[in-house]
Design an enzyme around this catalytic site. Structure first.
Site, PDB file in Angstrom:
ATOM      1  N   PRO A 174       0.796  -1.231   0.000  1.00  0.00           N
ATOM      2  CA  PRO A 174       0.000   0.000   0.000  1.00  0.00           C
ATOM      3  C   PRO A 174       0.830   1.283   0.000  1.00  0.00           C
ATOM      4  CG  PRO A 174      -0.814  -1.531   1.664  1.00  0.00           C
ATOM      5  CD  PRO A 174       0.421  -2.147   1.072  1.00  0.00           C
ATOM      6  N   ASN A 175       0.373   2.221  -0.783  1.00  0.00           N
ATOM      7  CA  ASN A 175       0.896   3.591  -0.851  1.00  0.00           C
ATOM      8  C   ASN A 175       2.230   3.718  -1.575  1.00  0.00           C
ATOM      9  OD1 ASN A 175      -1.288   4.795   0.685  1.00  0.00           O
ATOM     10  ND2 ASN A 175      -0.438   3.716   2.442  1.00  0.00           N
ATOM     11  N   ARG A 183       5.250  11.153  -1.974  1.00  0.00           N
ATOM     12  CA  ARG A 183       4.877  10.802  -0.599  1.00  0.00           C
ATOM     13  C   ARG A 183       6.093  10.952   0.319  1.00  0.00           C
ATOM     14  NH1 ARG A 183       4.730   4.591   1.333  1.00  0.00           N
ATOM     15  NH2 ARG A 183       3.902   4.966   3.400  1.00  0.00           N
ATOM     16  N   TYR A 191      11.191   8.757   1.934  1.00  0.00           N
ATOM     17  CA  TYR A 191      11.216   7.729   0.890  1.00  0.00           C
ATOM     18  C   TYR A 191      11.954   8.151  -0.384  1.00  0.00           C
ATOM     19  CZ  TYR A 191       7.718   5.643   3.935  1.00  0.00           C
ATOM     20  OH  TYR A 191       7.066   5.118   5.027  1.00  0.00           O
ATOM     21  N   ASN A 239       8.333  -5.649  -0.799  1.00  0.00           N
ATOM     22  CA  ASN A 239       8.190  -4.487   0.058  1.00  0.00           C
ATOM     23  C   ASN A 239       6.700  -4.413   0.395  1.00  0.00           C
ATOM     24  OD1 ASN A 239       8.043  -2.135   1.426  1.00  0.00           O
ATOM     25  ND2 ASN A 239       9.077  -0.863  -0.105  1.00  0.00           N
ATOM     26  N   ALA A 248       3.162  -0.904   4.746  1.00  0.00           N
ATOM     27  CA  ALA A 248       2.580  -0.952   6.096  1.00  0.00           C
ATOM     28  C   ALA A 248       2.119  -2.356   6.484  1.00  0.00           C
ATOM     29  CB  ALA A 248       1.427   0.035   6.198  1.00  0.00           C
ATOM     30  N   HIS A 293       4.020  -4.706   8.939  1.00  0.00           N
ATOM     31  CA  HIS A 293       3.935  -4.613  10.387  1.00  0.00           C
ATOM     32  C   HIS A 293       2.649  -5.211  10.955  1.00  0.00           C
ATOM     33  CE1 HIS A 293       7.168  -1.950   9.388  1.00  0.00           C
ATOM     34  NE2 HIS A 293       6.345  -1.121   8.767  1.00  0.00           N
ATOM     35  N   ASP A 312       0.933 -15.867   6.551  1.00  0.00           N
ATOM     36  CA  ASP A 312       0.406 -17.211   6.321  1.00  0.00           C
ATOM     37  C   ASP A 312       0.570 -17.630   4.859  1.00  0.00           C
ATOM     38  OD1 ASP A 312      -0.274 -17.599   8.941  1.00  0.00           O
ATOM     39  OD2 ASP A 312      -2.409 -17.190   8.681  1.00  0.00           O
ATOM     40  N   GLU A 360      13.011  -9.550   1.852  1.00  0.00           N
ATOM     41  CA  GLU A 360      12.186  -8.423   2.311  1.00  0.00           C
ATOM     42  C   GLU A 360      12.986  -7.140   2.100  1.00  0.00           C
ATOM     43  OE1 GLU A 360      10.896  -8.682   6.394  1.00  0.00           O
ATOM     44  OE2 GLU A 360      10.247  -6.584   6.417  1.00  0.00           O
ATOM     45  N   HIS A 395      12.909  -2.583   2.242  1.00  0.00           N
ATOM     46  CA  HIS A 395      12.273  -1.308   2.563  1.00  0.00           C
ATOM     47  C   HIS A 395      13.165  -0.177   2.101  1.00  0.00           C
ATOM     48  CE1 HIS A 395       9.335  -3.414   4.986  1.00  0.00           C
ATOM     49  NE2 HIS A 395      10.337  -4.147   5.430  1.00  0.00           N
ATOM     50  N   LEU A 396      12.532   0.899   1.684  1.00  0.00           N
ATOM     51  CA  LEU A 396      13.301   2.095   1.300  1.00  0.00           C
ATOM     52  C   LEU A 396      13.924   2.744   2.535  1.00  0.00           C
ATOM     53  CD1 LEU A 396      10.293   2.926  -0.744  1.00  0.00           C
ATOM     54  CD2 LEU A 396      12.487   3.182  -1.889  1.00  0.00           C
ATOM     55  N   SER A 397      13.102   2.895   3.572  1.00  0.00           N
ATOM     56  CA  SER A 397      13.581   3.508   4.814  1.00  0.00           C
ATOM     57  C   SER A 397      14.134   2.419   5.727  1.00  0.00           C
ATOM     58  CB  SER A 397      12.422   4.243   5.511  1.00  0.00           C
ATOM     59  OG  SER A 397      11.389   3.324   5.854  1.00  0.00           O
ATOM     60  N   ARG A 427      12.884   3.923  12.908  1.00  0.00           N
ATOM     61  CA  ARG A 427      11.647   4.694  12.835  1.00  0.00           C
ATOM     62  C   ARG A 427      10.778   4.440  14.075  1.00  0.00           C
ATOM     63  NH1 ARG A 427       9.012   4.581   7.122  1.00  0.00           N
ATOM     64  NH2 ARG A 427       7.965   6.362   8.102  1.00  0.00           N
ATOM     65  N   ARG A 467       6.910   0.376  13.611  1.00  0.00           N
ATOM     66  CA  ARG A 467       7.488  -0.045  12.328  1.00  0.00           C
ATOM     67  C   ARG A 467       8.697  -0.957  12.524  1.00  0.00           C
ATOM     68  NH1 ARG A 467       5.122   3.291   8.359  1.00  0.00           N
ATOM     69  NH2 ARG A 467       4.492   5.276   9.242  1.00  0.00           N
TER      70      ARG A 467
HETATM   71  C1  DQA Z   1       8.235   0.996   3.897  1.00  0.00           C
HETATM   72  C2  DQA Z   1       8.257   1.161   5.415  1.00  0.00           C
HETATM   73  C3  DQA Z   1       6.885   0.944   6.008  1.00  0.00           C
HETATM   74  O1  DQA Z   1       6.913   1.139   7.418  1.00  0.00           O
HETATM   75  C4  DQA Z   1       5.882   1.920   5.436  1.00  0.00           C
HETATM   76  O2  DQA Z   1       4.584   1.656   5.912  1.00  0.00           O
HETATM   77  C5  DQA Z   1       5.904   1.973   3.953  1.00  0.00           C
HETATM   78  C6  DQA Z   1       7.180   1.870   3.237  1.00  0.00           C
HETATM   79  C7  DQA Z   1       9.585   1.346   3.243  1.00  0.00           C
HETATM   80  O3  DQA Z   1       9.799   0.937   2.103  1.00  0.00           O
HETATM   81  O4  DQA Z   1      10.396   2.058   3.853  1.00  0.00           O
HETATM   82  O5  DQA Z   1       4.888   2.200   3.309  1.00  0.00           O
HETATM   83  O6  DQA Z   1       7.975  -0.375   3.606  1.00  0.00           O
END
Ligand code: DQA
Length: 145
Positions: free
Chosen positions: A9-10, A17, A22, A73, A76, A79, A86, A97, A99-101, A106, A110
């Site tokens: 998502p997002n 954003r 990010y 990735n 959200a 978490h 599952d 796995e 993540h950008l951040s 954080r 997270r």
């Molecule tokens: C994220 C980190 C997550 O906590 C956050 O909800 C995201 C992006 C990252 O790529 O840093 O949407 O997965």
């Protein structure tokens, strides 16, 4: 080698954003970077972004038989999603796995990942570069096994 990249998502809003968190690279630009790097590894990329947990669960279920490995990735859902966990347990497809951040630098909520212990490993905190590092790591692992 077939690699599926799943984005939660997002992440479709990347570039606009919270750029201080990010970065300014859009998801389309990241996809182009990953596809370009994958050509160098002779890997075939399937790319998906969804804002919907169920669509991502469907995509994880579809990994069986269609992908040798995955980059995930989950945004959200990382978490919170027991359903994603599952599905990953059910298919057993190796994944990295990413993540950008740096999720560990954080907010407390997270700092826990529902899927990290199922992954080969995690890349977190390198911005768009996280995708390329994760690709390199996954390809290396798949070639070695
Ligand atoms: C994220 C980190 C997550 O906590 C956050 O909800 C995201 C992006 C990252 O790529 O840093 O949407 O997965």
């Amino acid at each position: 080698m077939r690699i599926t990249v799943l984005n939660g998502p997002n992440l479709n809003l990347l570039g606009h954003r919270e750029p201080e968190v990010y970065g300014r690279t859009t998801l389309a630009e990241i996809e182009a970077m990953v596809r370009d790097a994958a050509r160098g590894h002779a890997a075939e990329i399937t790319w998906l972004q969804s804002n919907h947990e169920g669509a991502l669960v469907d995509a994880v279920q579809a990994l069986k038989g269609s992908a040798d490995g995955a980059l995930i990735n989950a945004a959200a859902l990382t978490h919170s999603s027991l359903a994603l966990r599952d599905a990953l347990l059910a298919v057993g497809t190796p994944f990295v796995e990413l993540h950008l951040s740096n999720i560990f630098a954080r907010e407390p909520e997270r700092r826990h990942s529902m899927i990290a212990d199922l992954a080969i490993g995690m890349v977190t905190g390198f911005g768009a570069q996280s995708y390329l590092l994760a690709l390199q790591a996954l390809v290396g692992r798949l070639r070695a096994t």
